[in-house]
Design an enzyme around this catalytic site. Structure first.
Site, PDB file in Angstrom:
ATOM      1  CE  LYS A 176      -1.601   3.108   2.518  1.00 29.00           C
ATOM      2  NZ  LYS A 176      -1.759   4.198   1.562  1.00 29.00           N
ATOM      3  CD  GLU A 251      13.588   1.524   9.041  1.00 31.92           C
ATOM      4  OE1 GLU A 251      14.071   2.601   9.430  1.00 31.92           O
ATOM      5  OE2 GLU A 251      14.190   0.440   9.165  1.00 31.92           O
ATOM      6  CB  CYS A 285      12.978   9.726   8.144  1.00 29.33           C
ATOM      7  SG  CYS A 285      14.003   8.668   7.115  1.00 29.33           S
ATOM      8  CD  GLU A 384       9.887  13.535  11.333  1.00 30.32           C
ATOM      9  OE1 GLU A 384       8.748  13.129  11.647  1.00 30.32           O
ATOM     10  OE2 GLU A 384      10.678  12.871  10.648  1.00 30.32           O
TER      11      GLU A 384
HETATM   12  P1  NAP Z   1       2.199   8.629   7.603  1.00 31.79           P
HETATM   13  O1  NAP Z   1       1.108   9.613   7.619  1.00 31.79           O
HETATM   14  O2  NAP Z   1       2.418   7.799   8.812  1.00 31.79           O
HETATM   15  O3  NAP Z   1       1.909   7.695   6.334  1.00 31.79           O
HETATM   16  C1  NAP Z   1       2.768   6.649   5.957  1.00 31.79           C
HETATM   17  C2  NAP Z   1       1.955   5.567   5.271  1.00 31.79           C
HETATM   18  O4  NAP Z   1       1.010   5.043   6.192  1.00 31.79           O
HETATM   19  C3  NAP Z   1       1.140   6.084   4.082  1.00 31.79           C
HETATM   20  O5  NAP Z   1       1.066   5.074   3.090  1.00 31.79           O
HETATM   21  C4  NAP Z   1      -0.231   6.313   4.706  1.00 31.79           C
HETATM   22  O6  NAP Z   1      -1.273   6.242   3.766  1.00 31.79           O
HETATM   23  C5  NAP Z   1      -0.288   5.104   5.648  1.00 31.79           C
HETATM   24  N1  NAP Z   1      -1.259   5.241   6.723  1.00 31.79           N
HETATM   25  C6  NAP Z   1      -1.722   6.360   7.319  1.00 31.79           C
HETATM   26  N2  NAP Z   1      -2.623   6.037   8.278  1.00 31.79           N
HETATM   27  C7  NAP Z   1      -2.713   4.673   8.281  1.00 31.79           C
HETATM   28  C8  NAP Z   1      -3.471   3.725   9.020  1.00 31.79           C
HETATM   29  N3  NAP Z   1      -4.323   4.094   9.983  1.00 31.79           N
HETATM   30  N4  NAP Z   1      -3.331   2.407   8.753  1.00 31.79           N
HETATM   31  C9  NAP Z   1      -2.466   2.007   7.801  1.00 31.79           C
HETATM   32  N5  NAP Z   1      -1.733   2.853   7.053  1.00 31.79           N
HETATM   33  C10 NAP Z   1      -1.845   4.164   7.308  1.00 31.79           C
HETATM   34  O7  NAP Z   1       3.596   9.282   7.271  1.00 31.79           O
HETATM   35  P2  NAP Z   1       3.976  10.259   6.075  1.00 31.79           P
HETATM   36  O8  NAP Z   1       3.497  11.626   6.401  1.00 31.79           O
HETATM   37  O9  NAP Z   1       3.537   9.665   4.776  1.00 31.79           O
HETATM   38  O10 NAP Z   1       5.562  10.172   6.099  1.00 31.79           O
HETATM   39  C11 NAP Z   1       6.353  11.035   6.851  1.00 31.79           C
HETATM   40  C12 NAP Z   1       6.865  10.317   8.098  1.00 31.79           C
HETATM   41  O11 NAP Z   1       7.586   9.157   7.710  1.00 31.79           O
HETATM   42  C13 NAP Z   1       7.858  11.166   8.867  1.00 31.79           C
HETATM   43  O12 NAP Z   1       7.618  11.050  10.233  1.00 31.79           O
HETATM   44  C14 NAP Z   1       9.209  10.539   8.507  1.00 31.79           C
HETATM   45  O13 NAP Z   1      10.227  10.753   9.446  1.00 31.79           O
HETATM   46  C15 NAP Z   1       8.834   9.100   8.384  1.00 31.79           C
HETATM   47  N6  NAP Z   1       9.829   8.371   7.589  1.00 31.79           N
HETATM   48  C16 NAP Z   1      10.667   7.516   8.220  1.00 31.79           C
HETATM   49  C17 NAP Z   1      11.644   6.838   7.496  1.00 31.79           C
HETATM   50  C18 NAP Z   1      12.589   5.884   8.159  1.00 31.79           C
HETATM   51  O14 NAP Z   1      13.293   5.175   7.447  1.00 31.79           O
HETATM   52  N7  NAP Z   1      12.645   5.830   9.480  1.00 31.79           N
HETATM   53  C19 NAP Z   1      11.754   7.053   6.120  1.00 31.79           C
HETATM   54  C20 NAP Z   1      10.873   7.944   5.502  1.00 31.79           C
HETATM   55  C21 NAP Z   1       9.904   8.588   6.265  1.00 31.79           C
HETATM   56  P3  NAP Z   1      -1.852   7.569   3.038  1.00 31.79           P
HETATM   57  O15 NAP Z   1      -0.660   8.352   2.565  1.00 31.79           O
HETATM   58  O16 NAP Z   1      -2.623   6.991   1.925  1.00 31.79           O
HETATM   59  O17 NAP Z   1      -2.628   8.285   4.075  1.00 31.79           O
END
Ligand code: NAP
Length: 481
Positions: A176, A251, A285, A384
């Protein structure tokens, strides 16, 4: 470049027709123009995809690793050859400068190559027994069906970092991708298709995150969820996956400190800090979120950084010399601005930039910004930011700065800049982070274990460590004689 509707649900080797009533629009974040519409799938599609992955698991997992390896090699080759076009698609939906996007695609292909090589090397163990009448084996077995959930900030590499090792290990997958960036994901699935991936081994459902995630959480067939995204969603997945005791690989968010010691090479350190902070407009991140500079070099360092930041070109990622593209959406730019306003209200000084970029494009652009006079209670020092603002705080001694750097629930990446080896080693050992870069801000590579500690995650991506996440050890005890 795009049709009005793009097929984005792929189950058991078939692309599903898009129902025009159930779509999500994908926008170009630089112009806010719609690019195309993709399918908005939900529980039903996710269940079907899990079923297909479960059916495909026995033959895929029993296939010799070397055969799986051939398919991954081919996929890596196809991606590399097509990197320019795939980079353009990535920039269209995500916004980052084209050069960065092409680099990401090539990096994503490099993960497939690494795991093509690892696929043939899932070694087990023979254990010397204390009884003459026994033989003992430890056999690595693929976990089973994997649910993979990925974010928008690296829409290509975040996928292959998961799918590469999962497939190499013999797992089958339901992916997904983020609703913001489904087009890069569609292209990766097409690459697998062309590379000869058997039906059902890789499946993808775009659409309702809650429903798709829920299907992964509640279906017993899904044995592991691998997730990259925010800490909040990671915690939710962790809670909900306890019902079936699923394996998890998370992650999550970061809040990286960069420490510039007095022995640093100022020009080199400023270049690296700039690359770390402003790559992908600060939406990385592992990007520097807090900058600590030794008081004795703070003025010189700030001037050097200011000069470099002042020359950065903001604009559409499609333009050749752009260094800073748009933020992904309105909510992201409002969050960045709120961190800036909060800091200024509490006494921060704007050294460079500040505020929304007022250029000729409609996207959510923000000026590359440097702030000084920073206090510990400012939001920017505690959350962040995920945007192009760099807060500079000065420090006096090593213990003080390490304590500040560690004073957070996050533990993904930290950076040290110094030419003094003793200091570098000492500090790297004391920093509570999964990754420490010493005069290096690009630690993510296929051969190394990337991952956070504390509330930044569980598990590793990259290296043989990344493949171990998708394997379970089966112990076989044999009585003989
Ligand atoms: P996010 O809102 O948590 O979304 C990540 C993924 O999860 C998306 O595919 C999102 O879908 C999905 N999602 C959201 N709510 C969900 C739920 N209730 N159940 C299942 N899936 C769900 O994060 P983001 O804003 O896309 O990404 C930014 C974050 O990612 C930052 O905090 C960053 O630090 C972190 N990150 C970490 C790493 C690492 O390697 N540690 C790497 C990259 C990013 P939708 O987009 O369709 O809502």
């Amino acid at each position: 470049m795009f049709e009005k509707l793009t097929k984005s649900i792929y189950i058991d080797g078939e692309w599903r027709a898009v129902n025009e009533q159930q779509t999500d629009t994908v926008y170009n974040p630089a112009t806010l123009e719609p690019i195309t519409k993709v399918a908005n799938g939900g529980k039903k599609e996710a269940e079907e995809a899990i079923k297909a992955a479960a059916k495909a698991f026995p033959p895929w997992s029993e296939m010799p690793g070397r055969k799986r390896s051939h398919i991954l090699y081919k996929a890596s080759e196809l991606m590399t050859e097509d990197a320019e076009r795939l980079g353009r698609i990535l920039t269209s939906e995500q916004g980052k400068p084209l050069k960065e996007a092409i680099g990401e695609v090539k990096g994503a292909a490099a993960f497939l190559l690494w795991y093509a090589e690892e696929a043939a090397r899932a070694y087990g163990e023979w254990l010397p027994s204390s009884a003459q009448s026994k033989r003992m084996l430890v056999i690595p077995k693929p976990v089973g069906v994997v649910g993979a959930i990925t974010p928008w900030n690296f829409p290509s590499s975040m996928i292959t970092r998961k799918l590469g090792p999962a497939l190499a290990a013999g797992c089958t997958v339901v992916l997904k991708p983020s609703e913001e960036t489904p087009l890069s994901a569609v292209e990766i699935i097409k690459v697998f298709e062309k590379a000869g991936m058997p039906k059902g081994v890789v499946n993808m459902v775009t659409g309702d995150a809650q429903q798709i995630g829920n299907a992964m959480l509640t279906n017993k067939e899904v044995r592991l969820i691998t997730f990259t995204g925010s800490t909040a969603v990671g915690k939710y997945l962790m809670r909900e996956s306890s019902e079936h005791v699923k394996k998890l690989s998370l992650e999550l968010g970061g809040h990286a400190p960069s420490i510039v010691f007095k022995d640093a090479d100022i020009d080199k350190a400023a270049k690296l800090v700039l690359a770390s902070k402003f790559r992908n407009s600060g939406q990385t991140c592992i990007c520097t979120n807090r900058l600590f500079v030794h008081e004795s070099i703070a003025d010189k360092f700030t001037e050097t950084l200011k000069e470099k930041v002042g020359k950065m070109k903001v604009g559409s990622g499609m333009e050749d010399d752009t260094e800073l593209g748009p933020l992904i959406n309105k909510a992201a730019s409002e969050k960045v601005h709120s961190h800036m306003e909060d800091a200024v209200e509490k006494g921060a000084k704007v050294v460079s930039g500040g505020g929304y970029w007022e250029g000729n494009l409609n996207g959510h652009f923000y000026n590359p910004t440097i702030l000084s006079n920073i206090d510990d209670d400012m939001k920017i020092m505690n959350e962040e930011t995920f945007g192009p603002i760099i807060p500079i705080q000065t420090f006096h001694d090593e213990n003080e700065v390490i304590q500040k750097a560690n004073d957070t629930d996050y533990g993904l990446a930290a950076y040290i800049f110094t030419e003094n080896t003793n200091q570098a080693i000492r500090a790297s050992e004391k920093l509570d982070y999964g990754i420490v870069g010493i005069n290096d801000v690009f630690p993510a590579t296929p051969e190394a274990p990337f991952g956070g500690i504390k509330q930044s995650g569980i598990g590793k991506e990259g290296g043989h460590h990344g493949m171990a996440e998708f394997l379970e050890e089966k112990y076989v005890s044999i009585g003989i004689g």
